[in-house]
Design an enzyme around this catalytic site. Structure first.
Site, mmCIF file in Angstrom:
data_model
loop_
_atom_site.group_PDB
_atom_site.id
_atom_site.type_symbol
_atom_site.label_atom_id
_atom_site.label_comp_id
_atom_site.label_asym_id
_atom_site.label_seq_id
_atom_site.Cartn_x
_atom_site.Cartn_y
_atom_site.Cartn_z
ATOM 1 C CE LYS A 10 -4.543 0.861 0.629
ATOM 2 N NZ LYS A 10 -5.722 0.132 0.177
ATOM 3 N N GLY B 214 -24.961 3.188 3.518
ATOM 4 C CA GLY B 214 -24.072 3.823 2.539
ATOM 5 C C GLY B 214 -24.383 3.325 1.149
ATOM 6 C CB VAL B 215 -26.905 3.882 -1.312
ATOM 7 C CG1 VAL B 215 -27.626 2.667 -0.772
ATOM 8 C CG2 VAL B 215 -27.515 5.168 -0.760
ATOM 9 N N GLY B 216 -23.234 4.465 -1.821
ATOM 10 C CA GLY B 216 -22.282 5.083 -2.744
ATOM 11 C C GLY B 216 -22.017 4.125 -3.886
ATOM 12 C CG HIS B 217 -18.505 4.651 -6.325
ATOM 13 N ND1 HIS B 217 -18.071 5.687 -5.548
ATOM 14 C CD2 HIS B 217 -18.496 5.083 -7.594
ATOM 15 C CE1 HIS B 217 -17.804 6.726 -6.326
ATOM 16 N NE2 HIS B 217 -18.055 6.389 -7.568
ATOM 17 C CB VAL B 218 -19.655 -0.836 -2.962
ATOM 18 C CG1 VAL B 218 -19.942 -2.317 -2.764
ATOM 19 C CG2 VAL B 218 -18.223 -0.632 -3.418
HETATM 20 P P1 NAD Z 1 -18.374 5.724 -1.593
HETATM 21 O O1 NAD Z 1 -17.690 6.872 -0.957
HETATM 22 O O2 NAD Z 1 -18.757 5.785 -3.017
HETATM 23 O O3 NAD Z 1 -19.713 5.387 -0.768
HETATM 24 C C1 NAD Z 1 -19.816 5.464 0.613
HETATM 25 C C2 NAD Z 1 -21.194 6.029 0.924
HETATM 26 O O4 NAD Z 1 -21.378 5.999 2.336
HETATM 27 C C3 NAD Z 1 -21.393 7.465 0.471
HETATM 28 O O5 NAD Z 1 -22.594 7.584 -0.293
HETATM 29 C C4 NAD Z 1 -21.463 8.239 1.771
HETATM 30 O O6 NAD Z 1 -22.295 9.369 1.687
HETATM 31 C C5 NAD Z 1 -22.043 7.204 2.701
HETATM 32 N N1 NAD Z 1 -21.812 7.457 4.125
HETATM 33 C C6 NAD Z 1 -20.736 8.020 4.698
HETATM 34 N N2 NAD Z 1 -20.924 8.095 6.041
HETATM 35 C C7 NAD Z 1 -22.124 7.535 6.297
HETATM 36 C C8 NAD Z 1 -22.881 7.303 7.477
HETATM 37 N N3 NAD Z 1 -22.422 7.668 8.676
HETATM 38 N N4 NAD Z 1 -24.086 6.707 7.363
HETATM 39 C C9 NAD Z 1 -24.566 6.341 6.163
HETATM 40 N N5 NAD Z 1 -23.905 6.542 5.003
HETATM 41 C C10 NAD Z 1 -22.700 7.133 5.073
HETATM 42 O O7 NAD Z 1 -17.452 4.449 -1.279
HETATM 43 P P2 NAD Z 1 -17.517 3.024 -1.991
HETATM 44 O O8 NAD Z 1 -16.514 2.972 -3.059
HETATM 45 O O9 NAD Z 1 -18.941 2.675 -2.274
HETATM 46 O O10 NAD Z 1 -16.959 2.107 -0.807
HETATM 47 C C11 NAD Z 1 -17.759 1.796 0.322
HETATM 48 C C12 NAD Z 1 -16.916 1.036 1.346
HETATM 49 O O11 NAD Z 1 -16.425 -0.167 0.747
HETATM 50 C C13 NAD Z 1 -15.674 1.791 1.813
HETATM 51 O O12 NAD Z 1 -15.422 1.459 3.154
HETATM 52 C C14 NAD Z 1 -14.564 1.237 0.936
HETATM 53 O O13 NAD Z 1 -13.297 1.346 1.552
HETATM 54 C C15 NAD Z 1 -14.996 -0.202 0.799
HETATM 55 N N6 NAD Z 1 -14.492 -0.857 -0.427
HETATM 56 C C16 NAD Z 1 -14.818 -0.360 -1.657
HETATM 57 C C17 NAD Z 1 -14.356 -1.001 -2.798
HETATM 58 C C18 NAD Z 1 -14.713 -0.490 -4.173
HETATM 59 O O14 NAD Z 1 -14.550 -1.238 -5.163
HETATM 60 N N7 NAD Z 1 -15.236 0.732 -4.310
HETATM 61 C C19 NAD Z 1 -13.556 -2.150 -2.699
HETATM 62 C C20 NAD Z 1 -13.247 -2.650 -1.429
HETATM 63 C C21 NAD Z 1 -13.722 -1.986 -0.304
#
Ligand code: NAD
Length: 368
Positions: free
Chosen positions: A94, A194-198
Site C-alpha cells: 500500500k 451507505g449507497v455510494g459506489h458499492v
Molecule cells: P463511496 O464513498 O462511493 O460510498 C460510501 C457512501 O457511504 C457514500 O454515499 C457516503 O455518503 C455514505 N456514508 C458516509 N458516512 C455515512 C454514514 N455515517 N451513514 C450512512 N452513510 C454514510 O465508497 P464506496 O466505493 O462505495 O466504498 C464503500 C466502502 O467499501 C468503503 O469502506 C470502501 O473502503 C470499501 N471498499 C470499496 C471497494 C470499491 O470497489 N469501491 C472495494 C473494497 C472496499
C-alpha cells in the site's frame, strides 16, 4: 512467517522504523520526498511470497509522518491477507501520500509519485484508494507500467465497484445459506448503510432477488438516486443499528461494529463492503461469536475490487473477473466451516486461512 494476530504498529515517534516493520514482519518501506512538487509519500511492502505487492495509494491529510506510517503499515498488511484469501497470486502493499487531495494534488505530484513506484521495478503495483481517482492513475501511468485501476481505454478495468458489489452479494448469499440452509435472500430484510459506489450496485442485486431493502446515507442525492429506481425504505443514519433487520450490510465506514452498535443490533448476519468493520478485531470478533451473529469478514467479502485489479495485471477480462468474484461465495462458506470446527471467530478463521496459504507457498520457495 506472518503472525496470526495483528499487533499494533503504533509506537512512539522515536521507535526505529525497522522495529515497527518487524512487529508484523514488513519486508520493505520506502520514504519518498520531492521538494519541487511537495510530494511526501510512504510505500509499504508487507509480503511478496505470493507475488508482487499490490494495493492502492491513499491520499490523506495525515497529522504527520508517524500517523501516515502507522496507516500504511496497517493497510499493507491487510492487503496481504485479502489477496491471499481471495486466491490471488499477489502479495500485499500500500502507499500513502501525505496531504489534502483537494488542495495539494496535481499532475506533477502524481507523476513524481509514479516515478518512485517505477523505481521499485514491479515489486509494488499501485492503484487508487481514498483521495485518489482513476484520472490520477492515468498520470501515474505516464511514469510507470506498475499501476492498475486504469480506465478501459488504457487497458484497465475501470470502476471496480460493480465487481466489489457482486462479491458482497455472493458473500451475503453464502451467509444466508450458513444461517438458514438456503441461500435465497428473497423476503429478507437487508439494511444497506451507505449507497455510494458499492452500496448502490448491491441494492440492485438485492432488489432483483426480492429482498426487503432499507438504505441509509448522509447525502440526499445518493438516496434519491436509489429511491428513483427502487422501492426501498430510507432510514436515518443515526437509526441504523436499532432498525429491525435480518442482515446488516455496512457499505460506508469502518469501525461500525462496536460496543454501542452491538448493544442494539437486531440482525443475525453482518455482511458488507466497508473496510475494517470491527472497531477492535479481537474484542468485537469474539463478541459477535458469543452473540451468535454471523459475521462475514470484510476483507473476504469486499475482495471483488482487488480481483478486478488482478485481472488488469494478467490481462483484463471482465467476465473472468466476475467469475472469480463469484468464488467469494465458496470462500465465505469455507471460513464459516473453519470457524465452527475450530470454535474461533470468523475473522480469525479468515486470517488463519491467509497465513496457511502464504506459509505453504513460502515452503516450496525455500525447498531447493
Ligand atoms: P463511496 O464513498 O462511493 O460510498 C460510501 C457512501 O457511504 C457514500 O454515499 C457516503 O455518503 C455514505 N456514508 C458516509 N458516512 C455515512 C454514514 N455515517 N451513514 C450512512 N452513510 C454514510 O465508497 P464506496 O466505493 O462505495 O466504498 C464503500 C466502502 O467499501 C468503503 O469502506 C470502501 O473502503 C470499501 N471498499 C470499496 C471497494 C470499491 O470497489 N469501491 C472495494 C473494497 C472496499
Amino acid at each position: 512467517m506472518i503472525e496470526s494476530t495483528a499487533k499494533s504498529p503504533e509506537r512512539s515517534a522515536h521507535t526505529a522504523v525497522t522495529d515497527r516493520m518487524a512487529i508484523n514482519d514488513h519486508e520493505q518501506v520506502v520514504f519518498c520526498q520531492d521538494k519541487a512538487t511537495g510530494l511526501r509519500a510512504i510505500i509499504a511492502i508487507h509480503n511478496t511470497t505470493l507475488g508482487p505487492a499490490v494495493g492502492g495509494t491513499r491520499m490523506w491529510n495525515y497529522a504527520g509522518e508517524a500517523e501516515a506510517l502507522t496507516d500504511v503499515l496497517r493497510l499493507s498488511r491487510g492487503m496481504t491477507y485479502k489477496n491471499a484469501v481471495a486466491g490471488l497470486n499477489i502479495g500485499g502493499g500500500k502507499a500513502v501520500i501525505i496531504g489534502d487531495p483537494r488542495t495539494v494534488k496535481n499532475e506533477a505530484l502524481m507523476r513524481r509519485f509514479g516515478r518512485f513506484v517505477n523505481g521499485l521495478a514491479g515489486r509494488y503495483i499501485t492503484a487508487e484508494d481514498v483521495g485518489i481517482s482513476t484520472r490520477d492513475m492515468e498520470f501515474v501511468k505516464l511514469e510507470t507500467d506498475h499501476v492498475v485501476g486504469l480506465p478501459p481505454y488504457l487497458g484497465g478495468g475501470g470502476d471496480p465497484s460493480p465487481v466489489t458489489a457482486f462479491g458482497v452479494y455472493m458473500a451475503m448469499k453464502a451467509s444466508v445459506r450458513e444461517a438458514t440452509g438456503s441461500d435465497s435472500i428473497e423476503g429478507k430484510r437487508v439494511l444497506v448503510q451507505g449507497v455510494g459506489h458499492v452500496g448502490a450496485y448491491l441494492v440492485d442485486h438485492l432488489i432483483r432477488e426480492g429482498a426487503r431493502v432499507a438504505v441509509a446515507d448522509i447525502f440526499e442525492d445518493r438516496l434519491k438516486a436509489v429511491t428513483a429506481t427502487h422501492k426501498v425504505e430510507v432510514v436515518a443514519p443515526d437509526a441504523v443499528y436499532s432498525y429491525p433487520m435480518d442482515i446488516y450490510a455496512p457499505c460506508a465506514l469502518g469501525a461500525t461494529v462496536n460496543d454501542e452498535s452491538l448493544a442494539v443490533l437486531s440482525s443475525s448476519i453482518i455482511c458488507g463492503a466497508a473496510n475494517n468493520q470491527l472497531r477492535d478485531e479481537q474484542v468485537h470478533g469474539k463478541a459477535l461469536l458469543e452473540k451468535g451473529i454471523l459475521y462475514a469478514p470484510d476483507f473476504v467479502v469486499n475482495a471483488g475490487g482487488i480481483i478486478n485489479c488482478y485481472w488488469e495485471i494478467i490481462g483484463y477480462n471482465k467476465d473472468a473477473a466476475l467469475s472469480q468474484a463469484e468464488k467469494i461465495y465458496d470462500t465465505t462458506l469455507n471460513i464459516f466451516k473453519k470457524s465452527k470446527e475450530d470454535q474461533i471467530p470468523t475473522y480469525l478463521a479468515a486470517n488463519q486461512m491467509a497465513e496457511a496459504r502464504i506459509a505453504s507457498i513460502a515452503s516450496i520457495k525455500t525447498s531447493f
